[in-house]
Enzyme design. Structure first.
Site, PDB file in Angstrom:
ATOM      1  N   LYS A 120       1.680   3.595  -3.431  1.00  0.00           N
ATOM      2  CA  LYS A 120       1.165   4.840  -3.502  1.00  0.00           C
ATOM      3  C   LYS A 120       2.329   5.764  -3.971  1.00  0.00           C
ATOM      4  CE  LYS A 120      -3.414   4.868  -2.382  1.00  0.00           C
ATOM      5  NZ  LYS A 120      -4.282   5.364  -3.097  1.00  0.00           N
TER       6      LYS A 120
ATOM      7  N   PRO B 136       0.812   0.043  21.783  1.00  0.00           N
ATOM      8  CA  PRO B 136       0.484   0.276  23.076  1.00  0.00           C
ATOM      9  C   PRO B 136      -0.635   1.030  23.460  1.00  0.00           C
ATOM     10  CG  PRO B 136       2.285   1.724  21.927  1.00  0.00           C
ATOM     11  CD  PRO B 136       1.785   0.776  21.019  1.00  0.00           C
TER      12      PRO B 136
ATOM     13  N   ARG C 183       1.188  10.330  13.843  1.00  0.00           N
ATOM     14  CA  ARG C 183       0.861  11.080  12.496  1.00  0.00           C
ATOM     15  C   ARG C 183       0.006  12.110  12.789  1.00  0.00           C
ATOM     16  NH1 ARG C 183      -2.279   6.667   8.946  1.00  0.00           N
ATOM     17  NH2 ARG C 183      -0.445   5.568   8.572  1.00  0.00           N
TER      18      ARG C 183
ATOM     19  N   GLN D 205      -0.136   5.419  20.088  1.00  0.00           N
ATOM     20  CA  GLN D 205       0.217   5.634  18.920  1.00  0.00           C
ATOM     21  C   GLN D 205      -0.755   6.759  18.610  1.00  0.00           C
ATOM     22  OE1 GLN D 205      -0.964   2.711  19.886  1.00  0.00           O
ATOM     23  NE2 GLN D 205      -1.975   1.646  18.331  1.00  0.00           N
TER      24      GLN D 205
ATOM     25  N   TYR E 198       0.712  -1.169   0.093  1.00  0.00           N
ATOM     26  CA  TYR E 198      -0.016   0.113   0.005  1.00  0.00           C
ATOM     27  C   TYR E 198       0.887   1.238  -0.069  1.00  0.00           C
ATOM     28  CZ  TYR E 198      -3.555   3.282   1.567  1.00  0.00           C
ATOM     29  OH  TYR E 198      -4.525   4.295   1.373  1.00  0.00           O
TER      30      TYR E 198
ATOM     31  N   ASP F  47       3.241  -0.547  12.538  1.00  0.00           N
ATOM     32  CA  ASP F  47       2.114   0.337  12.712  1.00  0.00           C
ATOM     33  C   ASP F  47       2.830   1.779  13.027  1.00  0.00           C
ATOM     34  OD1 ASP F  47      -0.554   1.431  13.197  1.00  0.00           O
ATOM     35  OD2 ASP F  47      -0.061   1.252  15.364  1.00  0.00           O
ATOM     36  N   PRO F  48       2.771   2.767  12.248  1.00  0.00           N
ATOM     37  CA  PRO F  48       3.135   4.125  12.287  1.00  0.00           C
ATOM     38  C   PRO F  48       2.812   4.587  13.753  1.00  0.00           C
ATOM     39  CG  PRO F  48       2.047   4.247  10.404  1.00  0.00           C
ATOM     40  CD  PRO F  48       1.652   2.893  10.933  1.00  0.00           C
TER      41      PRO F  48
HETATM   42  N1  LIG Z   1     -10.116   6.617   4.123  1.00  0.00           N
HETATM   43  C1  LIG Z   1      -8.941   7.100   4.668  1.00  0.00           C
HETATM   44  O1  LIG Z   1      -8.572   7.206   5.795  1.00  0.00           O
HETATM   45  C2  LIG Z   1      -7.996   7.378   3.420  1.00  0.00           C
HETATM   46  C3  LIG Z   1      -6.671   7.874   3.863  1.00  0.00           C
HETATM   47  C4  LIG Z   1      -5.477   7.929   2.886  1.00  0.00           C
HETATM   48  C5  LIG Z   1      -5.975   7.734   1.578  1.00  0.00           C
HETATM   49  N2  LIG Z   1      -7.054   7.189   1.283  1.00  0.00           N
HETATM   50  C6  LIG Z   1      -7.280   6.695  -0.265  1.00  0.00           C
HETATM   51  O2  LIG Z   1      -8.591   7.324  -0.781  1.00  0.00           O
HETATM   52  C7  LIG Z   1      -9.133   6.115  -1.515  1.00  0.00           C
HETATM   53  C8  LIG Z   1     -10.632   5.779  -1.135  1.00  0.00           C
HETATM   54  O3  LIG Z   1     -10.427   5.563   0.171  1.00  0.00           O
HETATM   55  P1  LIG Z   1     -11.986   4.941   1.027  1.00  0.00           P
HETATM   56  O4  LIG Z   1     -11.351   5.047   2.463  1.00  0.00           O
HETATM   57  O5  LIG Z   1     -13.038   5.508   0.488  1.00  0.00           O
HETATM   58  O6  LIG Z   1     -11.774   3.257   0.883  1.00  0.00           O
HETATM   59  P2  LIG Z   1     -12.789   2.333   0.308  1.00  0.00           P
HETATM   60  O7  LIG Z   1     -12.001   0.981   0.485  1.00  0.00           O
HETATM   61  O8  LIG Z   1     -14.127   2.399   1.143  1.00  0.00           O
HETATM   62  O9  LIG Z   1     -12.880   2.630  -1.437  1.00  0.00           O
HETATM   63  C9  LIG Z   1     -12.094   2.062  -2.393  1.00  0.00           C
HETATM   64  C10 LIG Z   1     -12.941   1.806  -3.602  1.00  0.00           C
HETATM   65  O10 LIG Z   1     -11.971   1.349  -4.650  1.00  0.00           O
HETATM   66  C11 LIG Z   1     -12.635   0.286  -5.131  1.00  0.00           C
HETATM   67  N3  LIG Z   1     -11.444  -0.527  -5.655  1.00  0.00           N
HETATM   68  C12 LIG Z   1     -10.493  -1.173  -5.229  1.00  0.00           C
HETATM   69  N4  LIG Z   1      -9.766  -1.914  -5.965  1.00  0.00           N
HETATM   70  C13 LIG Z   1     -10.220  -1.517  -6.984  1.00  0.00           C
HETATM   71  C14 LIG Z   1      -9.763  -1.900  -8.509  1.00  0.00           C
HETATM   72  N5  LIG Z   1      -8.657  -2.656  -8.811  1.00  0.00           N
HETATM   73  N6  LIG Z   1     -10.513  -1.538  -9.233  1.00  0.00           N
HETATM   74  C15 LIG Z   1     -11.586  -0.698  -9.196  1.00  0.00           C
HETATM   75  N7  LIG Z   1     -11.928  -0.451  -8.149  1.00  0.00           N
HETATM   76  C16 LIG Z   1     -11.314  -0.770  -7.027  1.00  0.00           C
HETATM   77  C17 LIG Z   1     -13.131  -0.523  -3.992  1.00  0.00           C
HETATM   78  O11 LIG Z   1     -14.214  -1.544  -4.227  1.00  0.00           O
HETATM   79  C18 LIG Z   1     -13.982   0.697  -3.298  1.00  0.00           C
HETATM   80  O12 LIG Z   1     -15.082   1.020  -3.789  1.00  0.00           O
HETATM   81  C19 LIG Z   1      -8.131   5.121  -1.729  1.00  0.00           C
HETATM   82  O13 LIG Z   1      -7.268   5.455  -2.702  1.00  0.00           O
HETATM   83  C20 LIG Z   1      -7.219   5.306  -0.340  1.00  0.00           C
HETATM   84  O14 LIG Z   1      -5.999   4.945  -0.441  1.00  0.00           O
HETATM   85  C21 LIG Z   1      -8.073   6.871   1.932  1.00  0.00           C
HETATM   86  O1  LIG Z   2      -4.649   7.861   6.727  1.00  0.00           O
HETATM   87  C1  LIG Z   2      -3.786   7.281   6.029  1.00  0.00           C
HETATM   88  O2  LIG Z   2      -2.852   7.837   5.432  1.00  0.00           O
HETATM   89  C2  LIG Z   2      -3.998   5.846   6.084  1.00  0.00           C
HETATM   90  O3  LIG Z   2      -4.522   5.552   7.471  1.00  0.00           O
HETATM   91  C3  LIG Z   2      -5.265   4.324   7.732  1.00  0.00           C
HETATM   92  O4  LIG Z   2      -3.969   3.422   8.120  1.00  0.00           O
HETATM   93  P1  LIG Z   2      -4.143   3.210   9.648  1.00  0.00           P
HETATM   94  O5  LIG Z   2      -3.878   4.726  10.243  1.00  0.00           O
HETATM   95  O6  LIG Z   2      -3.168   2.282  10.048  1.00  0.00           O
HETATM   96  O7  LIG Z   2      -5.371   3.053  10.045  1.00  0.00           O
HETATM   97  P2  LIG Z   2      -6.265   2.018  11.259  1.00  0.00           P
HETATM   98  O8  LIG Z   2      -6.486   0.773  10.809  1.00  0.00           O
HETATM   99  O9  LIG Z   2      -7.538   2.800  11.312  1.00  0.00           O
HETATM  100  O10 LIG Z   2      -5.253   2.108  12.362  1.00  0.00           O
HETATM  101  C4  LIG Z   2      -5.017   3.361  13.268  1.00  0.00           C
HETATM  102  C5  LIG Z   2      -4.726   3.148  14.423  1.00  0.00           C
HETATM  103  O11 LIG Z   2      -5.483   2.277  15.273  1.00  0.00           O
HETATM  104  C6  LIG Z   2      -5.130   1.175  15.889  1.00  0.00           C
HETATM  105  N1  LIG Z   2      -6.042   0.386  15.838  1.00  0.00           N
HETATM  106  C7  LIG Z   2      -6.646  -0.010  14.773  1.00  0.00           C
HETATM  107  C8  LIG Z   2      -7.891  -0.787  15.028  1.00  0.00           C
HETATM  108  C9  LIG Z   2      -8.498  -1.105  16.232  1.00  0.00           C
HETATM  109  O12 LIG Z   2      -9.349  -2.202  16.601  1.00  0.00           O
HETATM  110  N2  LIG Z   2      -7.932  -0.848  17.154  1.00  0.00           N
HETATM  111  C10 LIG Z   2      -6.795  -0.170  17.126  1.00  0.00           C
HETATM  112  O13 LIG Z   2      -6.215   0.486  18.049  1.00  0.00           O
HETATM  113  C11 LIG Z   2      -3.838   0.591  14.878  1.00  0.00           C
HETATM  114  O14 LIG Z   2      -3.176   0.032  15.638  1.00  0.00           O
HETATM  115  C12 LIG Z   2      -3.281   2.110  14.501  1.00  0.00           C
HETATM  116  O15 LIG Z   2      -2.582   2.799  15.408  1.00  0.00           O
HETATM  117  C13 LIG Z   2      -5.928   4.078   6.662  1.00  0.00           C
HETATM  118  O16 LIG Z   2      -6.195   2.589   6.458  1.00  0.00           O
HETATM  119  C14 LIG Z   2      -5.180   3.814   4.957  1.00  0.00           C
HETATM  120  O17 LIG Z   2      -5.877   3.697   3.983  1.00  0.00           O
HETATM  121  C15 LIG Z   2      -4.651   5.329   4.928  1.00  0.00           C
HETATM  122  O18 LIG Z   2      -4.084   5.518   3.723  1.00  0.00           O
END
Ligand SMILES: NC(=O)c1ccc[n+]([C@@H]2O[C@H](COP(=O)([O-])OP(=O)(O)OC[C@H]3O[C@@H](n4cnc5c(N)ncnc54)[C@H](O)[C@@H]3O)[C@@H](O)[C@H]2O)c1
Ligand SMILES: O=C(O)[C@H]1O[C@H](OP(=O)(O)OP(=O)(O)OC[C@H]2O[C@@H](n3ccc(=O)[nH]c3=O)[C@H](O)[C@@H]2O)[C@H](O)[C@@H](O)[C@@H]1O
Length: 348
Positions: free
Chosen positions: A180, A237, A306, A240, A176, A302-303
């Site tokens: 990206k 812990p 952030r 984060q 991922y 795990d970062p």
């Molecule tokens: N939500 C966040 O916190 C977060 C943070 C950072 C970046 N992003 C980026 O924003 C975008 C949307 O995230 P989201 O939270 O809505 O996630 P999401 O999983 O709800 O949406 C992603 C969508 O892409 C579709 N998809 C996945 N692979 C595909 C493929 N190969 N072809 C066509 N469709 C495909 C999935 O079916 C889904 O509808 C992603 O690119 C994600 O990396 C989201």
């Molecule tokens: O914002 C972003 O850039 C990225 O953030 C998330 O990644 P992450 O922050 O690891 O998301 P979570 O899975 O929600 O985790 C956040 C924190 O919560 C913690 N966590 C997660 C799930 C849980 O049940 N309990 C818990 O404490 C994880 O250890 C982590 O430290 C998203 O999943 C990515 O798609 C996105 O690109």
């Protein structure tokens, strides 16, 4: 033609961009803007579609393979004359005529992007190449939803766009975050080599209604657990941190970036920073004071912290988030209760 990058350097562009569709300048109303949203059936994508469809001059095409998204998120638009939904995987080529491409397609929850890591890389690399090829052929402007994960486990805090990150290239999250990073590189190479108009948003953790209930991300997990009277699973812990942005603020930022003059990358996120323990306490207090908190094992890489520096978004896009975490959580609770069929308990 030259453009400024995040460091203020000039990227020399060797060719002028292909001419955009004459429709962009059409005098008479047809549709002024034909907009493609990849991943538009997902969480952020479907909210973006709602906003774009509010403008009656926009025509919106969504392509999605429904891996983590659902038609249900778009049900109010299916059958609308300005809306089209196509089942399509972005790792295959796509031929459509559009003026704007919001390229979101990619699973975002760590559980889902780690499920088939090779497919996640293909989606980020081949999917982005395909969308850039499309942008090049039709002269469309393309926006990539990159991520704060490009900063990895950041050694600089808060993160500015100039920071190059601290990313493990061979870890379980690399499909991922490195995916990206390559997608960002491809965007800039197409910009420099072919003059494509690009925009890159680095999105920080976003939450809101329509997240998958079993998505696995922290906010959706805690809210579902609080509603189901299950312990909130804080991964160790618990110190984060993350910074959580409400989805309507995110959509506003993405549209401003697309329609503005700056390529980015630009951080779009809410700088309010919380430890996971603080998040659990907020959810507990607002949603279910009786629920317990359980420390569970964390996942690799795990970062630890952030938080976005959003100076660029403020100065270049006039954008900053409006909704605080404590304001946003109840909106999401309402949506989750409705979908889970669990009404709020009356407190006497
Ligand atoms: N939500 C966040 O916190 C977060 C943070 C950072 C970046 N992003 C980026 O924003 C975008 C949307 O995230 P989201 O939270 O809505 O996630 P999401 O999983 O709800 O949406 C992603 C969508 O892409 C579709 N998809 C996945 N692979 C595909 C493929 N190969 N072809 C066509 N469709 C495909 C999935 O079916 C889904 O509808 C992603 O690119 C994600 O990396 C989201
Ligand atoms: O914002 C972003 O850039 C990225 O953030 C998330 O990644 P992450 O922050 O690891 O998301 P979570 O899975 O929600 O985790 C956040 C924190 O919560 C913690 N966590 C997660 C799930 C849980 O049940 N309990 C818990 O404490 C994880 O250890 C982590 O430290 C998203 O999943 C990515 O798609 C996105 O690109």
């Amino acid at each position: 033609m030259a453009n400024e990058n995040a460091n203020g350097n000039q990227h020399t562009v060797t060719r002028s961009p292909p001419p955009p569709s004459p429709l962009r300048f059409s005098k008479f109303f047809q549709s002024n803007m034909r907009i493609l949203v990849t991943g538009g059936a997902g969480f952020i994508g479907s909210h973006l579609v709602d906003k774009l469809m509010e403008n009656e001059k926009n025509e919106v095409i969504v392509v999605d393979n429904y891996f983590t998204g659902s038609k249900d998120n778009l049900k109010k638009w299916i059958g609308h004359p300005r809306f089209e939904l196509i089942r399509h995987d972005v790792t295959e080529t796509l031929l459509v005529e559009v003026d704007r491409i919001y390229h979101l397609a990619c699973p975002a929850s760590p559980i889902f992007y780690k499920y088939n890591p090779v497919k996640t890389i293909k989606t980020n690399v081949i999917g982005t190449l395909n969308m850039l090829g499309l942008a090049k052929r039709v002269g469309a402007r393309i926006l990539l939803t990159s991520t704060s994960e490009v900063y990895g486990d950041p050694l600089e805090h808060p993160q500015k766009e100039e920071y190059w990150g601290n990313v493990n290239p061979i870890g379980v999250r690399s499909c991922y975050d490195e995916g990206k990073r390559v997608a960002e590189t491809l965007m800039f190479d197409y910009h420099r080599q072919h003059g494509i108009e690009i925009r890159i948003a680095r999105i920080f953790n976003t939450y809101g209604p329509r997240m998958n209930i079993d998505d696995g991300r922290v906010v959706s997990n805690f809210i579902a657990q609080a509603i189901r009277d299950e312990p909130l699973t804080v991964q160790a812990p618990g110190t984060q941190t993350r910074s959580f942005c409400y989805v309507s603020d995110m959509v506003d930022g993405l549209i401003r970036l697309m329609e503005g003059e700056h390529t980015g990358p630009i951080n779009i996120g809410n700088p309010g920073e919380f430890t996971m323990m603080e998040l659990a306490e907020n959810v507990k207090e607002l949603i279910n004071p009786e629920v317990s908190v359980k420390i569970v094992e964390n996942t690799p890489d795990d970062p630890r912290q952030r938080k976005p520096n959003i100076t660029k978004a403020k100065e270049l896009l006039g954008w900053e988030p409006k909704i605080t975490l404590r304001e946003g959580l109840p909106f999401m609770e309402e949506d989750f209760r409705q979908r889970l069929g669990v009404p709020k308990k009356q407190i006497n």
